[in-house]
Design a protein around this motif. Structure first.
Motif: not given
Length: 146
Positions: A37-62
């Protein structure tokens, strides 16, 4: 794409050269079940303008274990555009305790547009109870090709 000596650089290229950071914080607890299930509030909608964007993510779970279980685990994962990413944040439920558990992920977004990053939590089997609490956080950094 390299930038060549004497090349005229556009505003869009300069904007894409800067990594963009996004942060989501839990807005309430998730009482974990045996289904992700989704952790409430831990959602991001992120825009990119071109194909091939790289991403890195850090998740901290309490993680807060409220009923111990000798073999069950509290597990946190990241989904990107609905697809689960490899790598899980794992917390043993063999002791009544509360811990923060982290995981790192990275990847490439094939298409331009809006991309949805979600943190989800689960208990991997029946028995034992626990919650993902308010100090859960999701940080995503996007770097677009020039």
């Amino acid at each position: 794409m390299p930038i060549y000596a004497g090349q005229i650089i556009t505003e869009g290229q300069l904007n894409r050269m800067q990594p963009r950071a996004y942060l989501a914080e839990a807005t309430g607890p998730l009482i974990a079940t045996t289904t992700y299930q989704l952790i409430p509030g831990c959602t991001l909608t992120v825009p990119t303008t071109v194909p091939g964007a790289t991403w890195s993510a850090t998740g901290v779970f309490d993680c807060n274990v409220t009923t111990a279980h000798l073999t069950n685990l509290m597990v946190g994962r990241l989904t990107v555009n609905g697809s689960s990413q490899s790598g899980l944040a794992v917390h043993a439920m063999d002791t009544l305790d509360r811990d923060t558990v982290a995981m790192l992920w990275s990847g490439t977004l094939a298409a331009a547009g809006n991309h949805v990053f979600n943190m989800e939590g689960v208990i991997n089997g029946a028995g034992g109870t626990g919650s993902f609490f308010a100090y859960s956080r999701l940080a995503v950094t996007i770097t677009e090709p020039v």
